[in-house]
Enzyme design. Structure first.
Site: not given
Lengths: 321, 104
Positions: A49, A263
């Site tokens: 991110k 994830s």
């Protein structure tokens, strides 16, 4: 290059490593099928991110949407908030994150350490409660700026301009790219770039499938598809349940020494599915997938130890991706 | 031919509260017609008036999104596992909050 003028300059350029032990075996004489992991935990705040956070802030500055001293308001379940908090600190902004309260405690501690303020939306009340919380904040603070990662093209552009070219440079023989589907920015940006450059490449999505508690929807019409999402960029899309994600996350560290968040386990699960299909069809494959972050932030869940059933219970009701 | 179908909470009013139901069909269209015959009204929640999959409904065959397997024409086999889910990706509550902030 290993020397940078500042932390923000050290963004991207993450290693791509082969996974010789997790790659499926092929029959003698058959073309090779190889898995490659892009270690996005090597970014400044430890997740993929950092790329969209930096690109979104820079673009907002250039367009005049953000001015020195502004307050940024962003709904985020963790990594984007942490990345934005670092960028905001270095660029001189205040950050307020709205996040569901059922995320791991490490994420909350990290955000506060980087200087972000957090407003929780109750997990138990479901999405209608979160909506009420958010509406209230927006009404009280009309001057706060939102970057809105779910609809911000700079999110996808970060990957079009960095993640995609890095992959192509390191793995010109790439046949598949596999990543997680949240805001869809990684898959849209990287996918578009690779589709332009590599004929026949397959772009594959892995989305987390949570327990129903997490969704908290009352009816189908409360669903949401991020504005960035364009289905034509994808070739396949897998839904990965908690059990499979945990199993693969454990395999990553046990077999290849890569300590990743859940994830990434979900992404590996999808990557293995396409790799096994390639073996079955006797096709050559270089499958690159994303390690979105390291496992540190999720240790408190307890899901790295014990049985898979224990881990599933530990993650019930948590946003693990 | 039996195919197991997992139904999300928000659609269980059509299945008498059942979490999983069984259906039959060689394509997704046939399966949904079969389900609708047993659970009246379910089809209307999955398929739009124009005949396509509802935008906020995702259907998976053995964990793979049917939109990439031919959508309603997706071929099904005995023993397949079907999952119906509302369309929310990671950070569901974040999405809802974001949508609210933008007044959507």
């Amino acid at each position: 290059m290993a020397r940078y003028e500042s932390l923000l300059d050290a963004l991207g350029g993450t290693p791509l490593v082969g996974l010789p032990r997790l790659s499926p075996a092929v029959p003698e004489g058959a073309p090779p099928v190889r898995l490659w992991a892009k270690l996005e935990d090597h970014n400044p705040t430890g997740s993929i991110k950092d790329r969209p956070a930096f690109f979104m802030v820079r673009e907002a500055e250039e367009s005049g949407h953000l001015r020195p001293g502004d307050t940024i308001l962003e709904p985020t379940s963790g990594n984007t908030g942490i990345a934005l908090a670092m960028v905001a600190k270095l660029r001189g902004y205040r950050l307020v994150c709205v996040m569901p309260e059922n995320v791991s405690s490490e994420r909350v501690q990290l955000l506060r350490m980087y200087g972000a303020e957090i407003i929780f939306s109750p997990a138990a009340g479901g999405s209608n409660q979160a909506v009420a919380t958010a509406k209230q904040i927006a009404a009280e603070h009309p001057d706060w700026k939102m970057l809105f990662q779910y609809g911000n093209q700079a999110n996808a552009r970060a990957h079009y301009e960095t993640t995609g070219p890095e992959l192509l440079q390191d793995l010109p023989t790439i046949t598949h790219f596999v990543a997680g589907l949240g805001t869809t920015g990684t898959l849209m940006g990287t996918g578009r770039f690779l589709k332009e450059k590599v004929e026949g490449i397959q772009i594959v999505a892995a989305e987390p499938r949570y327990g129903e508690v997490v969704y908290g929807l009352r009816n189908i019409d409360e669903g949401y598809v991020p504005e960035l999402y364009d289905a034509s960029v994808l070739d396949r899309r897998f839904s990965v349940g908690t059990r499979d994600a945990v199993l693969r996350t454990r395999q990553l560290v046990e077999v290849e020494g890569i300590f990743a968040g859940f994830s990434s386990g979900a992404i590996l699960h999808a990557a293995l599915a396409v790799a096994h299909d390639a073996v079955k069809n006797g096709k050559r494959a270089d499958v690159a997938f994303v390690i979105a972050d390291g496992g540190w932030k999720y240790l408190s869940t307890g899901a790295y130890g014990g049985t898979l059933n224990d881990a599933e219970d530990a993650l019930e009701g948590q946003l693990w991706a | 031919m039996a195919i197991e179908v997992r139904v999300p909470t928000i659609l269980r009013s059509y299945t008498g509260g059942a979490k999983t139901v069984e259906g039959a069909g060689s394509t997704l269209t046939e399966l949904i017609d079969d389900l609708d015959a047993k659970h009246n009204g379910l089809k209307g929640r999955l398929i739009t008036a124009e005949g396509g999959l509802h935008r906020f409904v995702n259907i998976y065959v053995n964990d793979e999104d049917v939109r990439f397997l031919g959508a309603l024409d997706a071929k099904l086999s005995d023993g397949d596992s079907i999952t119906i889910l509302p369309a929310v990706a990671g950070g569901a509550l974040g999405f809802a909050a974001a949508a609210a902030l933008l007044g959507r």
